[in-house]
Design an enzyme around this catalytic site. Sequence first.
Site, short mmCIF file in Angstrom:
data_model
loop_
_atom_site.label_atom_id
_atom_site.label_comp_id
_atom_site.label_asym_id
_atom_site.label_seq_id
_atom_site.Cartn_x
_atom_site.Cartn_y
_atom_site.Cartn_z
N ASP A 1 67.74 32.24 82.78
CA ASP A 1 66.53 33.00 83.09
C ASP A 1 65.51 32.16 83.86
OD1 ASP A 1 67.67 35.06 81.65
OD2 ASP A 1 66.65 34.51 79.79
N LYS A 2 64.65 32.85 84.55
CA LYS A 2 63.59 32.19 85.33
C LYS A 2 62.79 31.22 84.47
CE LYS A 2 59.18 33.20 87.62
NZ LYS A 2 58.21 34.25 88.02
#
Length: 288
Positions: A122-123
Site C-alpha cells: 500500500d501507498k
Amino acid sequence: MDKFLVAQKDEWTRMGIQAWIHEQRVQVNGRAVKNNYRLKEGDQVELTVPPPEEVTVEPEPLPLEVVYEDDDVIVVNKPRGMVVHPATGNLSGTLVNALLAHCKNLSKIGGELRPGIVHRIDKDTSGLIMAAKNDHAHQSLVAQLKAHSVDRHYVAVVNGSLAHDRGTIDAPIGRDPHHRKRMAVEHQKGKPAITHFEVLERYRRATLVQCRLETGRTHQIRVHMKYIGHPVVGDPIYSSNYRKFAIQGQALHAKSLGFEHPKKGGRIQLESELPSDIGKLVQIFRQD
C-alpha cells in the site's frame, strides 16, 4: 446499476461507470438505462467498454533505496507515501517512474502502467518490494508468489493487547459491500486469505507483532487485524482512533523478503530496518 457494475472489477470507479451509463454504453435487456436502475433477477446486462486511452509513463529520477539488484531482479525499500504504480490521472511520482529512470529494462508483462511489478504494498505501508527486469524473471517470481514460497514478513504496531502470543487468521477477504474503497472479511464472496502473526513486544495500549503472509490480498494484514479487534495503529481506513498517534499512515512495514533467484537459483533473503516514524512510535509505547 452503477453499484453493480463497479463491483465487477477493481479498476472500475463509480464515476467512470456513471459516465459510461450516461454515454449509453450500458444496456439491460437491449435498452439503455440510468444510474439508478434497480436490477431484477434474470436481467441481461451488456456493457460496451470504450477503448483504453493511450498513456505514457515517464522515467523520473526519484530517490530509491536499493537493497538488492542484479540483471534480473531489483528490490527496493519503498518509503511511506509512495504509490507503487501509476493509474489513470496519476502518472508521476510512483515507484514505477523511479524504476524506469534507474533500470535500463523492466519486464513488459505488467503492461504500460505496471512494468516490472510482480506484487504491491500500500501507498502508506513502507518496506521491501521486488520488481522484475525481464519477462522470465517476472514469470518465475509470480509463480513463487502463487506457490506461497516467497517469504514476506511485516512488522506492525496494533491497538490493544492480543490474547495470544501467536496465531493464524484464516478468513476470506473481498470488497466491502458498504464501502467501495475498503476491503473486508467476506465469507460468501471473499478470496482465501491467511495471515500468521507472532507477538514481539507488549505495551500498555498496543502490541508489536510480526505478520507472515501466506496469501497476498489487498489490505490483507490491515483487514485481518481489524477483524480480530486489533487494527493497525494509524490506519486511516480500518482504525477509528488513527489520529491519536504521530504517524502519517498505518504503522506497518514490510520488513523481510525471501525468494528463489529466477535464473541463478539459490535463496535471496533480505531485511530492512523499521522507518524512523514507526521506531519513534515504538519508543513512545515502551516508555508509556
